[in-house]
Design an enzyme around this catalytic site. Sequence first.
Site, PDB file in Angstrom:
ATOM      1  N   TYR A   1       0.836  -1.203   0.000  1.00 51.46           N
ATOM      2  CA  TYR A   1       0.000   0.000   0.000  1.00 51.46           C
ATOM      3  C   TYR A   1       0.875   1.260   0.000  1.00 51.46           C
ATOM      4  O   TYR A   1       0.759   2.105  -0.892  1.00 51.46           O
ATOM      5  CB  TYR A   1      -0.888  -0.023   1.236  1.00 51.46           C
ATOM      6  CG  TYR A   1      -1.884   1.113   1.324  1.00 51.46           C
ATOM      7  CD1 TYR A   1      -3.015   1.155   0.500  1.00 51.46           C
ATOM      8  CD2 TYR A   1      -1.722   2.137   2.259  1.00 51.46           C
ATOM      9  CE1 TYR A   1      -3.943   2.185   0.608  1.00 51.46           C
ATOM     10  CE2 TYR A   1      -2.653   3.160   2.366  1.00 51.46           C
ATOM     11  CZ  TYR A   1      -3.759   3.186   1.543  1.00 51.46           C
ATOM     12  OH  TYR A   1      -4.675   4.215   1.652  1.00 51.46           O
TER      13      TYR A   1
ATOM     14  N   GLU B   1       4.185   1.774  -0.533  1.00 50.40           N
ATOM     15  CA  GLU B   1       5.071   1.966  -1.689  1.00 50.40           C
ATOM     16  C   GLU B   1       4.259   2.150  -2.965  1.00 50.40           C
ATOM     17  O   GLU B   1       4.647   2.901  -3.854  1.00 50.40           O
ATOM     18  CB  GLU B   1       6.051   0.788  -1.826  1.00 50.40           C
ATOM     19  CG  GLU B   1       7.048   0.660  -0.679  1.00 50.40           C
ATOM     20  CD  GLU B   1       8.103   1.770  -0.627  1.00 50.40           C
ATOM     21  OE1 GLU B   1       7.891   2.872  -1.177  1.00 50.40           O
ATOM     22  OE2 GLU B   1       9.159   1.529  -0.009  1.00 50.40           O
TER      23      GLU B   1
ATOM     24  N   ASP C   1      -0.099  -1.706  23.035  1.00 44.67           N
ATOM     25  CA  ASP C   1      -0.434  -1.056  24.313  1.00 44.67           C
ATOM     26  C   ASP C   1      -1.442   0.083  24.142  1.00 44.67           C
ATOM     27  O   ASP C   1      -1.888   0.683  25.115  1.00 44.67           O
ATOM     28  CB  ASP C   1       0.840  -0.565  25.017  1.00 44.67           C
ATOM     29  CG  ASP C   1       1.595   0.483  24.199  1.00 44.67           C
ATOM     30  OD1 ASP C   1       1.051   0.967  23.162  1.00 44.67           O
ATOM     31  OD2 ASP C   1       2.730   0.839  24.579  1.00 44.67           O
TER      32      ASP C   1
HETATM   33  P1  NAD Z   1     -12.709   1.926   0.429  1.00 46.43           P
HETATM   34  O1  NAD Z   1     -12.019   0.625   0.486  1.00 46.43           O
HETATM   35  O2  NAD Z   1     -14.033   2.063   1.111  1.00 46.43           O
HETATM   36  O3  NAD Z   1     -12.898   2.406  -1.086  1.00 46.43           O
HETATM   37  C1  NAD Z   1     -12.041   2.047  -2.125  1.00 46.43           C
HETATM   38  C2  NAD Z   1     -12.891   1.734  -3.332  1.00 46.43           C
HETATM   39  O4  NAD Z   1     -12.055   1.414  -4.444  1.00 46.43           O
HETATM   40  C3  NAD Z   1     -13.797   0.524  -3.104  1.00 46.43           C
HETATM   41  O5  NAD Z   1     -15.104   0.822  -3.547  1.00 46.43           O
HETATM   42  C4  NAD Z   1     -13.160  -0.579  -3.939  1.00 46.43           C
HETATM   43  O6  NAD Z   1     -14.078  -1.557  -4.364  1.00 46.43           O
HETATM   44  C5  NAD Z   1     -12.555   0.233  -5.069  1.00 46.43           C
HETATM   45  N1  NAD Z   1     -11.419  -0.412  -5.742  1.00 46.43           N
HETATM   46  C6  NAD Z   1     -10.340  -0.992  -5.162  1.00 46.43           C
HETATM   47  N2  NAD Z   1      -9.491  -1.439  -6.105  1.00 46.43           N
HETATM   48  C7  NAD Z   1     -10.049  -1.141  -7.304  1.00 46.43           C
HETATM   49  C8  NAD Z   1      -9.664  -1.367  -8.648  1.00 46.43           C
HETATM   50  N3  NAD Z   1      -8.525  -2.013  -8.954  1.00 46.43           N
HETATM   51  N4  NAD Z   1     -10.480  -0.927  -9.646  1.00 46.43           N
HETATM   52  C9  NAD Z   1     -11.655  -0.304  -9.363  1.00 46.43           C
HETATM   53  N5  NAD Z   1     -12.070  -0.070  -8.096  1.00 46.43           N
HETATM   54  C10 NAD Z   1     -11.279  -0.486  -7.083  1.00 46.43           C
HETATM   55  O7  NAD Z   1     -11.679   3.011   1.000  1.00 46.43           O
HETATM   56  P2  NAD Z   1     -11.848   4.575   1.233  1.00 46.43           P
HETATM   57  O8  NAD Z   1     -11.600   4.823   2.664  1.00 46.43           O
HETATM   58  O9  NAD Z   1     -13.075   5.084   0.616  1.00 46.43           O
HETATM   59  O10 NAD Z   1     -10.581   5.120   0.444  1.00 46.43           O
HETATM   60  C11 NAD Z   1     -10.699   5.735  -0.830  1.00 46.43           C
HETATM   61  C12 NAD Z   1      -9.328   6.215  -1.291  1.00 46.43           C
HETATM   62  O11 NAD Z   1      -8.797   7.144  -0.356  1.00 46.43           O
HETATM   63  C13 NAD Z   1      -8.297   5.099  -1.438  1.00 46.43           C
HETATM   64  O12 NAD Z   1      -7.491   5.355  -2.556  1.00 46.43           O
HETATM   65  C14 NAD Z   1      -7.476   5.223  -0.169  1.00 46.43           C
HETATM   66  O13 NAD Z   1      -6.166   4.758  -0.342  1.00 46.43           O
HETATM   67  C15 NAD Z   1      -7.527   6.721   0.096  1.00 46.43           C
HETATM   68  N6  NAD Z   1      -7.328   7.023   1.508  1.00 46.43           N
HETATM   69  C16 NAD Z   1      -8.339   6.813   2.410  1.00 46.43           C
HETATM   70  C17 NAD Z   1      -8.118   7.082   3.751  1.00 46.43           C
HETATM   71  C18 NAD Z   1      -9.197   6.914   4.792  1.00 46.43           C
HETATM   72  O14 NAD Z   1      -8.919   7.101   5.965  1.00 46.43           O
HETATM   73  N7  NAD Z   1     -10.426   6.614   4.458  1.00 46.43           N
HETATM   74  C19 NAD Z   1      -6.854   7.531   4.189  1.00 46.43           C
HETATM   75  C20 NAD Z   1      -5.863   7.703   3.237  1.00 46.43           C
HETATM   76  C21 NAD Z   1      -6.102   7.465   1.899  1.00 46.43           C
END
Ligand code: NAD
Length: 314
Positions: free
Chosen positions: A144, A146, A205
């Site tokens: 994730y 990297e 902890d």
């Molecule tokens: P989530 O898992 O609820 O949503 C991610 C969505 O992407 C899901 O609907 C999943 O089905 C879809 N998805 C995953 N791989 C896919 C692919 N290869 N092709 C098409 N769809 C795909 O997570 P979230 O919390 O809504 O996060 C959304 C974005 O924000 C992500 O990129 C995540 O890395 C980033 N992010 C979220 C947070 C957080 O705290 N929520 C923090 C940092 C970064």
Amino acid sequence: MRSILVTGGAGFLGSHLCERLLERGDNVICLDNFFTGRKQNVLHLMNNPRFELIRHDIVHPIFIEADQIYNLACPASPVAYQFNPIKTIKTSTVGVVNVLGLAKRCRARILHASTSEVYGDPTVHPQREDYWGNVNPLGPRSCYDEGKRVAESLCMNYHQEHQLQVRLIRIFNTYGPRMDPNDGRVISNFITQALRGEAITIYGDGQQTRSFCYVDDLIRGMMLLMDQDAETGPINIGNPGEYTMLQLAQEVLKAIPESKSTITHVPLPQDDPKQRCPDITKARAVLGWSPTVDLTSGLTRTVEYYRTELAMAR
Ligand code: NAD
Ligand code: UDP
């Protein structure tokens, strides 16, 4: 009328974003492979004639038209992204190349959802955008962390080589309604455990810290970043209120006063970052953004959602 593509649109953050964009009058194409997303998250949008839902995986190229692209597709919970680490890397590399290619062909501005995880287990606190981070490139979180670092590099290189209009947001832990009750992140775990009267699982902890941003604040910041013309980013968006996991458990129990849950300690996962807090000076200066929802009121709203979810699941 603008056409806006939201990849990962059926996920937690994506579904809120789709909703806000529709409210504003945009056409929204929600694209998702439903790995961690749920149709239920966007069911209430399905009758809107400006909303379209496509099942697609960004690891495969897609040919559609869009004026703006929000690239959110990627599992965000450690449990979900470690389920198939190679697929997670592909989503942040091959997938991001596909979405950047689409943006280039359509001449669309693209906002990419990066993460505070690019800072790894930070040695600088709070984290500013110019901190390079401390990531274990071989550890269980590296698929994730990297992946997201490569994605940032890809975005910046498309911006520099092809003059693509890129916006990079570094999202810190965000919570709220529609976070999958089973996705394994700390707030969904603690609330569902407290509502079910199960023991609250503190990893290690419980002295490690996170800073929790309510979803509405996050989405507002994301849209402000997309729609301004001055700054490519990266820009941190998060709530600087910092809590240990023990404090968070107490806050959750305060929001669910009838809960009989106790606290239990289980082993800390490898490479779990010890502290995390955004420096949001840049977001304040460039976007005029700062969070407005504190943890107490955000938790109250989130608990309401989970009460309904769990009642329906019975
Ligand atoms: P989530 O898992 O609820 O949503 C991610 C969505 O992407 C899901 O609907 C999943 O089905 C879809 N998805 C995953 N791989 C896919 C692919 N290869 N092709 C098409 N769809 C795909 O997570 P979230 O919390 O809504 O996060 C959304 C974005 O924000 C992500 O990129 C995540 O890395 C980033 N992010 C979220 C947070 C957080 O705290 N929520 C923090 C940092 C970064
Ligand atoms: N955590 C916890 N109990 C849980 C789930 C998570 O104590 O049931 C801790 C985890 O070890 C981490 C913090 O909560 O220190 C945030 O974890 P999460 O998976 O939500 O996000 P991330 O580690 O990616 O910030």
